[in-house]
Design an enzyme around this catalytic site. Structure first.
Site, mmCIF file in Angstrom:
data_model
loop_
_atom_site.group_PDB
_atom_site.id
_atom_site.type_symbol
_atom_site.label_atom_id
_atom_site.label_comp_id
_atom_site.label_asym_id
_atom_site.label_seq_id
_atom_site.Cartn_x
_atom_site.Cartn_y
_atom_site.Cartn_z
ATOM 1 N N TYR A 57 4.121 12.914 -23.551
ATOM 2 C CA TYR A 57 3.478 13.105 -22.243
ATOM 3 C C TYR A 57 2.561 11.934 -21.905
ATOM 4 C CZ TYR A 57 5.440 17.761 -22.445
ATOM 5 O OH TYR A 57 6.313 18.824 -22.512
ATOM 6 N N HIS A 108 0.828 -1.199 0.000
ATOM 7 C CA HIS A 108 0.000 0.000 0.000
ATOM 8 C C HIS A 108 0.867 1.256 0.000
ATOM 9 C CE1 HIS A 108 -2.640 2.945 2.305
ATOM 10 N NE2 HIS A 108 -3.179 2.820 1.104
ATOM 11 N N TYR A 118 9.453 13.613 -12.271
ATOM 12 C CA TYR A 118 10.699 12.837 -12.237
ATOM 13 C C TYR A 118 11.114 12.534 -10.787
ATOM 14 C CZ TYR A 118 11.678 13.775 -17.217
ATOM 15 O OH TYR A 118 11.632 13.833 -18.579
ATOM 16 N N ASP A 143 -4.986 3.541 -4.736
ATOM 17 C CA ASP A 143 -5.053 3.981 -3.341
ATOM 18 C C ASP A 143 -6.307 4.830 -3.106
ATOM 19 O OD1 ASP A 143 -4.512 4.813 -0.732
ATOM 20 O OD2 ASP A 143 -2.386 5.139 -1.133
#
Length: 144
Positions: free
Chosen positions: A134, A22, A116, A66
């Site tokens: 992208y 998680h 990044y 999540d």
């Protein structure tokens, strides 16, 4: 062979997805992403013959996003001044909506160097052959 596992997912990736806990992050990287340098502290899995959308779609069938964060999916913002379209983002939104009730609202955007930096903490990076610009997408794992 296993039933119910998307055939595009190699055994190495299935192992990594299972190992992740998680809050761990997974980057699905386009062909221009510096996968090896950004992923130097992560597991880098090569899937050069595949595009990001097909990889994302397959992963989301197994990978819970999540629910304890507002934006468990992040895309790299277009750099100011770049005159490029990002139609692949709509494909991503459709993949996410098919597996998560939050749909496009689960997606956030990060400035290039912030992306990044966060990607540098990922558990794994999947290097694809995606040619769309992208097209990098970062997922944060939830619980089952």
């Amino acid at each position: 062979m296993l039933k119910g596992i998307p055939k595009i997912l190699p055994p190495e990736l299935l192992k990594v997805l299972c190992e992740m806990g998680h809050g761990d992050r997974l980057v699905i990287a386009d062909g221009n992403f510096p996968s090896e340098s950004i992923g130097r502290n992560a597991r880098v899995i090569r899937m050069d013959g595949h595009g990001c959308t097909e990889v994302l779609k397959a992963i989301l069938q197994l990978f819970p996003l999540d629910t304890y964060v507002e934006k468990p999916v992040h895309l790299m913002e277009v750099v100011p001044g770049d005159q490029v379209g990002t139609p692949i983002w709509k494909e991503y939104e459709a993949c996410i909506a098919a597996e998560d009730s939050r749909g496009a609202s689960a997606v956030g955007y990060l400035e290039r160097f912030a992306f990044y930096e966060k990607a540098g903490t990922a558990y794994a990076v999947i290097a694809t052959g995606e040619s769309a610009l992208y097209a990098n997408v970062m997922l944060q794992k939830g619980v089952v």
